[in-house]
Design an enzyme around this catalytic site. Structure first.
Site, PDB file in Angstrom:
ATOM      1  N   ASP A  53      -2.361  12.108 -27.357  1.00  0.00           N
ATOM      2  CA  ASP A  53      -2.878  11.797 -26.033  1.00  0.00           C
ATOM      3  C   ASP A  53      -4.391  11.593 -26.055  1.00  0.00           C
ATOM      4  OD1 ASP A  53      -0.342  12.018 -24.975  1.00  0.00           O
ATOM      5  OD2 ASP A  53      -0.595  14.102 -24.349  1.00  0.00           O
ATOM      6  N   TYR A 111       0.682  21.035 -35.384  1.00  0.00           N
ATOM      7  CA  TYR A 111      -0.528  20.924 -34.574  1.00  0.00           C
ATOM      8  C   TYR A 111      -1.290  22.233 -34.647  1.00  0.00           C
ATOM      9  CZ  TYR A 111       0.941  16.575 -32.252  1.00  0.00           C
ATOM     10  OH  TYR A 111       1.298  15.276 -31.977  1.00  0.00           O
TER      11      TYR A 111
END
Length: 277
Positions: A53, A111
């Site tokens: 994003d 992540y």
């Protein structure tokens, strides 16, 4: 026509995410422009392992590139890098079989999120400063409840194209590193905003504004609470995309140099070029 595997690091602060969009500056768009400048070829496919994003960073994003050139891979990598801005860098570029697919062949992804326990003059684009004290023990207990195969509908937005919201979280680890609290999530895949909402919920539990048991409620029935707690993009890094044979046991270290955060640690090994898959 050759297929290349690209391993890419980038600071996402100035970009509207990975994927090419109309009227927006994206990482994929900037790389595609650099490839065209470096090769003179404008008809090619550049396909990422996944989307990040706006504002999200990557230590080792993976993409495949189909390109009709005879240039040696390392020469091609250097030529493309010469045309990229300083906040995007090709760590590796190698020829791979035509059957390799950056997204479909990936078996899992990891992540890392950086929470800062103090204000910083240098690392603001790469951390989320949480002003309140954090109970890391409570956060770890909540994290354990998120590991496994669960429906993460409460941790994403309604999207008719999303499909299943069931995700297998393989690991969810927390580590205190000086003034940082590092959160690593490893999973088969992730639904939109899932990692940032996991971190937001964990931070709320660490602050004491949510109890540990709230996690069980969010997993058992839809809730709007995680959306209100979404952590900012600044602290999130796509760490690795794993393929069959990839090294999986990596130390949990800060993605960016952390001497400014008072931890006394050296720059992270995570920011070094990954070992070949």
């Amino acid at each position: 026509m050759s297929r290349f595997k690209l391993t890419i690091e980038y600071a996402g602060t100035r970009y509207s995410g990975w994927q090419i969009q109309k009227n927006a500056r994206t990482v994929q768009g900037v790389i595609a422009h650099a490839i065209a400048q470096a090769t003179g070829v404008h008809d090619f496919e550049l396909y990422g392992a996944g989307r990040t994003d706006a504002g999200v960073h990557a230590l080792a994003q993976v993409a495949h590139l189909d390109l009709a050139v005879d240039t040696a891979p390392d020469t091609l990598r250097r030529r493309i890098n010469d045309r990229l801005p300083a906040d995007i860098n090709l760590l590796g570029l190698e020829k791979v079989p035509r059957r390799f697919h950056a997204r479909h062949d990936a078996v899992s992804r990891s992540y890392i999120y950086q929470l800062a326990r103090r204000r910083t003059a240098f690392a603001k684009p790469y951390v989320w400063w949480v002003k309140d004290d954090l109970n890391v023990r409570a956060m770890r207990e909540a994290a354990r409840r998120l590991v496994g195969r669960h429906d993460f509908r409460s941790f994403t937005d309604e999207d008719p194209d999303l499909g299943s919201t069931v995700v297998e979280v393989e690991r969810l680890d927390l580590k205190e590193a000086g003034d940082l609290v590092l959160v690593r999530v490893v999973g088969s895949h992730f639904v939109w905003k899932m990692v940032r909402r996991i971190v937001g919920v964990l931070a709320a539990i660490g602050r004491g504004s949510l109890e540990v048991g709230a996690v069980d409620r969010f997993l058992s029935a839809p809730s709007e609470t995680p959306a209100r707690l979404t952590a900012p993009a600044s602290g999130l890094f796509l760490e690795r995309v794993f393929y069959e044979g990839s090294r999986r046991e990596l130390p949990l270290l800060a993605p960016v140099p952390v001497w400014s955060m008072g931890s006394g640690l050296a720059p992270s090994a995570s920011s070094r070029p990954p070992e070949p898959a």
